[in-house]
Design a protein around this motif. Structure first.
Motif, PDB file in Angstrom:
ATOM      1  N   SER A  65       8.950  -3.950  -8.255  1.00 23.10           N
ATOM      2  CA  SER A  65       8.124  -4.422  -9.382  1.00 23.10           C
ATOM      3  C   SER A  65       8.648  -5.741  -9.906  1.00 23.10           C
ATOM      4  O   SER A  65       7.847  -6.582 -10.342  1.00 23.10           O
ATOM      5  N   GLU A  70       7.507  -8.308  -7.271  1.00 19.17           N
ATOM      6  CA  GLU A  70       6.052  -8.335  -6.921  1.00 19.17           C
ATOM      7  C   GLU A  70       5.151  -8.058  -8.357  1.00 19.17           C
ATOM      8  O   GLU A  70       5.103  -6.639  -8.337  1.00 19.17           O
ATOM      9  N   PRO A  71       5.090  -8.693  -9.376  1.00 14.49           N
ATOM     10  CA  PRO A  71       4.370  -8.377 -10.545  1.00 14.49           C
ATOM     11  C   PRO A  71       3.109  -7.586 -10.274  1.00 14.49           C
ATOM     12  O   PRO A  71       2.767  -6.639 -11.218  1.00 14.49           O
ATOM     13  N   GLY A  72       2.391  -7.816  -9.095  1.00 14.71           N
ATOM     14  CA  GLY A  72       1.032  -7.050  -9.181  1.00 14.71           C
ATOM     15  C   GLY A  72       1.229  -5.373  -8.569  1.00 14.71           C
ATOM     16  O   GLY A  72       0.446  -4.973  -8.417  1.00 14.71           O
ATOM     17  N   PHE A  73       2.673  -5.181  -8.337  1.00 14.45           N
ATOM     18  CA  PHE A  73       2.895  -4.090  -7.445  1.00 14.45           C
ATOM     19  C   PHE A  73       2.255  -2.841  -8.208  1.00 14.45           C
ATOM     20  O   PHE A  73       1.665  -1.741  -7.820  1.00 14.45           O
ATOM     21  N   TRP A  91      -2.745   2.299  -9.294  1.00 17.89           N
ATOM     22  CA  TRP A  91      -4.103   2.438  -9.316  1.00 17.89           C
ATOM     23  C   TRP A  91      -4.912   2.250  -8.306  1.00 17.89           C
ATOM     24  O   TRP A  91      -5.896   2.981  -7.808  1.00 17.89           O
ATOM     25  N   HIS A 111      -0.105  -2.312 -10.674  1.00 12.76           N
ATOM     26  CA  HIS A 111      -1.630  -1.933 -10.503  1.00 12.76           C
ATOM     27  C   HIS A 111      -2.130  -1.867  -9.104  1.00 12.76           C
ATOM     28  O   HIS A 111      -2.764  -1.012  -8.815  1.00 12.76           O
ATOM     29  N   HIS A 112      -1.375  -2.353  -8.168  1.00 16.13           N
ATOM     30  CA  HIS A 112      -2.012  -2.281  -6.926  1.00 16.13           C
ATOM     31  C   HIS A 112      -1.566  -1.091  -6.325  1.00 16.13           C
ATOM     32  O   HIS A 112      -2.490  -0.276  -5.607  1.00 16.13           O
ATOM     33  N   ASP A 133       0.822  -1.200  -0.002  1.00 14.53           N
ATOM     34  CA  ASP A 133      -0.160  -0.034  -0.086  1.00 14.53           C
ATOM     35  C   ASP A 133       0.872   1.386   0.061  1.00 14.53           C
ATOM     36  O   ASP A 133       0.356   2.384  -0.484  1.00 14.53           O
TER      37      ASP A 133
END
Length: 878
Positions: free
Chosen positions: A490, A493-496, A502, A498-499, A325
């Motif tokens: 990044s 954590e590949p989803g960083f 966005w 977008h999380h 976050d």
């Protein structure tokens, strides 16, 4: 007709009718200026009407036609007319330079003592000059206004909107500022010639005239439809005029004063600096070891502990799962503090407290450069005596660190552009600070900086404003500071992306369901968080916007930068869907310096500005009484909330009552300076008591695991599992320094019961709002139950697994007489001396074996670990 002798002091009083004609004014000489752009259809008529009107009432006159780069035969026609009438002169502009430029050229070429102007569209009865000329002997400016305007509806609407805006922003006192029939005196006209090249010229001239205390009178004149051709005013002139109006309003009306040279000595600066160190240090740094307050403090203390435990400083984790976050700078600083001072709540809170402390000092140092030492000292003192700022500084959240780096970046950016030449060193330093903001809370650091800097440079017409290249360098430098971590996380954590960007930035701003609040949410927040100085916010706004000459002379451009900074920060977060009170903390330094300058200014102007100073004096008097009264009430409230012992609450109440009585008796005897000192001292005591007595006491009462409890040491070294049921309570692993905490939701009690059955022993942190019936479903059947601790938030229970006795096996076949369900029992053996009823119907169940019956509260006390829980239907017998 009523008139005004001094526009700058008294409001304009206007005539509402055309005055009666006077005698021929043959002793006047007048130059008539007529701007013209592609007016071949009307220019001959305009010259003819001007010559007829002026020739009949003046001894000498001249008609100056300013051809503003016309592409038609306008200039040729003027030359033809000048042959027959030598009073006609042509002034030709090299190209179309604009209405204001044409007026300026005509005014500069005028030869006679009176100068008038009108338009080439023949919409005015120039014979009305006969009514205006006598007034020119009494006033510096005679301004006409159209009595019955004959323009199309759209043109009238634009004119009404423009005049309304002018009165709101500038307040010229002129009813029809763009009426093209006015008379000036040539000797004074040179003092307020327009610099604007567009239709803003009239407004600029009247604003300058007002600042020079020139007398102005409004006169009604007749108006008629345009003779021919088209109006040169279009919709596209609105943005062009606003582009000129707003910077003029900003630099000539609101913040028009030149900053005087520094007069304070270095000795005064360092004395003020040391006093701020003492005051801020006393309020922010001591007594930071009270228990963590869930959920925020527990979360932000545990994340850096896990960083150290895992040896991984790239991916922040919470409960050993990636927590993406927020960026890591805050966690890194807390982890460093743990390394230096140990993983304690005091070491964790040292980061926000030190951030707030440094923010106070930065505010003073840069405020002294931007304003003066006195204003900067008062502003920084007010900030560290505001309750909201100190609470945020002593609370384990990211906002104090973000406020520090945003404050530093804004001050450095101001230094880069404020001196008249662009300074790259300050600019690069600001970009580095902005990069640290990226590492604190993401792109919001740049969003809080760029708009006020850009708008300030534009409104202030700074030649040193940064261009596209400078902003590109700024962005690249900030990214160079922050990008290594963003790239590294990044890759891990590949989803960083977008999380973080966005969901937790744009998503929260645009459509967040977290902390939704109305647009006006920060209005009461500002008033309460600035307590007890919130009473000054409204007078501050009046001071910044009032157009009086005395106040205008005290408002520097630097003060305008502070206003933009504060307003943008509050407005930005007001538009956001999700809001928390701490979000606007980066606006605190700007508001504080503005308040400090306001108080310093009022003190300097007090002999000449008595009404406002008396009003402010009464505000401090009433504020002091209110502060004492609120403190008395707060003492009673803290007692009711069990934050204070009875004796301490009574003693503190008596002291505050005595202060209230003393303030009431002496309020009329104190000078303004003494009153401010007493108010500041009272504020210091109130903030100190709240943040270092009542707030820690609140933490002690509502903590999950009190420091005074021996349970910390017991659970820290026990092999038994620790389970948090319901909420996460991240302060539990932080205080226990354990990495094996189990978290289970309270809605999945069956799974929790099965989990407990597999343990040899377990410590259970249970929400207090879980009903007693559900508690007895959490595996109490085969476990010994011991209640270890209870707070307003949580009950701590120890469960120890035991084998079921034959008595239990025999009773497993018994059924509930009312529901027919299998009866749930606990172990009964020779150690039992009573039956505990639990959360059941006492009349429906009876003891077994003659053991005494106890209600639940007494039962827990009698059998903390080995007591039996028996619930037997009546029909089962003894």
């Amino acid at each position: 007709m009523e008139i005004s002798n001094n526009l700058a002091i008294e409001p304009m009083k206007r005539s509402t009718e055309v005055p009666e004609a006077g005698s021929n004014q043959g002793n006047h000489r007048l130059s008539m200026v007529i701007p013209a752009y592609n007016e071949e259809d009307t220019i001959r008529q305009a010259i003819s009407e001007a010559a007829t009107a002026l020739g009949g009432m003046l001894a000498e006159y001249e008609i100056l036609i300013v051809d503003d780069g016309s592409a038609d035969r306008t200039a040729e026609i003027v030359l033809e007319e000048s042959v027959t009438n030598p009073c006609v002169r042509l002034i030709k502009q090299p190209r179309n330079m604009g209405y204001g430029a044409a007026l300026r050229a005509g005014f500069q070429a005028a030869r006679f003592e009176l100068v008038s102007f009108t338009d080439a569209d023949c919409q005015f009865e120039l014979s009305d000059l006969e009514y205006m000329l006598p007034l020119a002997d009494q006033f510096d400016i005679v301004s006409g206004y159209r009595i019955d305007r004959k323009d199309p509806a759209r043109r009238r609407f634009f004119s009404w909107g423009y005049n309304t805006l002018i009165q709101l922003l500038i307040g010229t006192g002129i009813r029809d500022i763009d009426c093209a029939l006015k008379i000036y005196h040539r000797d004074t006209l040179q003092q307020f010639l327009p610099e604007a090249n567009n239709f803003f010229a009239n407004t600029e001239m009247f604003c300058k005239a007002r600042r020079q205390d020139l007398s102005v009178v409004d006169v009604g004149v007749r108006h008629r439809p345009r003779a021919a051709g088209e109006s040169k005013v279009s919709l596209w002139d609105i943005p062009e005029t606003l582009k000129t109006l707003l910077p003029f309003w900003w630099t000539q009306v609101v913040f028009s004063a030149e900053k005087p040279a520094a007069s304070e000595s270095n000795r005064h600066f360092w004395l003020a600096f040391m006093l701020l160190v003492v005051v801020a240090g006393t309020l922010l740094l001591p007594n930071l070891s009270y228990p963590l307050i869930e959920p925020d403090e527990g979360r932000y203390a545990e994340i850096p502990r896990e960083m150290i435990a895992r040896g991984d400083w790239i991916v922040p984790t919470l409960r050993f799962k990636p927590y993406l976050d927020k960026p890591p700078l805050f966690y890194w600083l807390c982890a460093v503090s743990y390394k230096l001072f140990g993983p304690t709540d005091q070491a964790a809170r040292l980061v926000p407290a030190a951030s707030a402390f440094l923010t106070v000092l930065l505010t003073f140092v840069f405020g002294a450069r931007m304003l003066n030492t006195r204003s900067a000292f008062l502003g920084a003192l007010i900030m560290c005596l505001s309750l909201g700022f100190v609470i945020c500084g002593r609370f384990l959240i990211l906002d104090s660190l973000l406020a520090l780096v945003v404050t530093l970046s804004l001050f450095l950016a101001y230094e880069a552009v404020a001196s008249g030449r662009f300074r790259w060193s300050w600019w690069i330093a600001s970009a580095v600070a902005c990069g640290l903001g990226f590492l604190t809370k993401g792109p919001v650091a740049l969003l809080l900086l760029a708009p006020p800097v850009v708008v300030y440079c534009w409104l202030s017409r700074l030649k040193s404003r940064p261009g596209f290249g400078a902003w590109l360098v700024y962005l690249l430098t900030a990214c160079a500071v922050a990008a290594p971590w963003y790239v590294a996380v990044s890759l891990r954590e590949p989803g960083f992306v977008h999380h973080f960007f966005w969901v937790h930035n744009f998503g929260r701003f645009l459509y967040s369901v977290n902390h939704p609040q109305p647009f006006w949410f920060y209005v009461p927040v500002l008033l309460l968080a600035w307590m007890p100085w919130g009473l000054l916010l409204v007078p501050l706004a009046v001071y910044l916007l009032k157009r009086s000459k005395e106040l205008r002379a005290t408002r520097f451009l630097g003060l305008g930068f502070l206003a933009l900074w504060a307003v943008w920060c509050v407005m930005f977060f007001s538009v956001s869907k999700g809001k928390l009170p701490t979000y606007i903390l980066p606006a605190w330094p700007a508001i504080a310096l503005a308040l400090g300058h306001f108080l310093a200014t009022m003190g300097a102007l007090s002999p000449r500005w008595l009404p406002e100073w008396n009003f402010l004096h009464s505000r401090f008097q009433n504020g002091l009484l209110a502060l004492c009264f609120v403190s008395v009430v707060a003492c009673s409230v803290t007692y009711l909330l069990r934050l204070d012992e009875p004796f301490e609450a009574s003693y503190e109440s008596i002291l505050w009552i005595a202060a209230l009585v003393g303030a009431w008796v002496l309020r009329k005897r104190w000078s303004p300076q003494h009153l401010f000192g007493v108010f500041a001292l009272t504020a210091f005591v109130m903030v100190f008591q709240t943040t270092q007595d009542w707030f820690p006491a609140w933490g002690q009462v509502h903590t999950v695991l009190p420091a005074s409890s021996p349970l910390r040491e017991q659970m820290m070294h026990s092999p038994a599992e620790v389970i948090c049921c319901g909420k996460t309570w991240d302060s539990v692993p932080f205080y226990l320094q354990r990495n094996d905490i189990t978290y289970m939701p309270n809605h999945d009690l069956d799974q929790l019961a099965e989990h407990i059955d597999r343990q040899q022993g377990a410590y259970l942190f249970l929400e207090n709002d879980v009903e007693a019936e559900k508690r007895y479903r959490i595996g109490f059947e085969n476990s010994a139950v011991q209640t270890l601790w209870k707070t307003p938030k949580v009950t701590i229970i120890y469960l120890q697994q035991r084998k079921a006795s034959p008595a239990v096996a025999a009773l497993e076949t018994a059924t509930d007489g009312r529901q027919g369900a299998p009866l749930r029992t606990a172990e009964a053996d020779s150690r039992a001396t009573a039956i505990v009823a639990g959360a059941v119907d006492r009349e429906f169940y009876q003891p077994v074996g003659g053991l005494p019956f106890l209600p639940p509260d007494q039962g827990e006390a009698v059998y903390p670990a080995t007591g039996a829980l028996w619930f037997v239907p009546r029909q089962a017998g003894n």
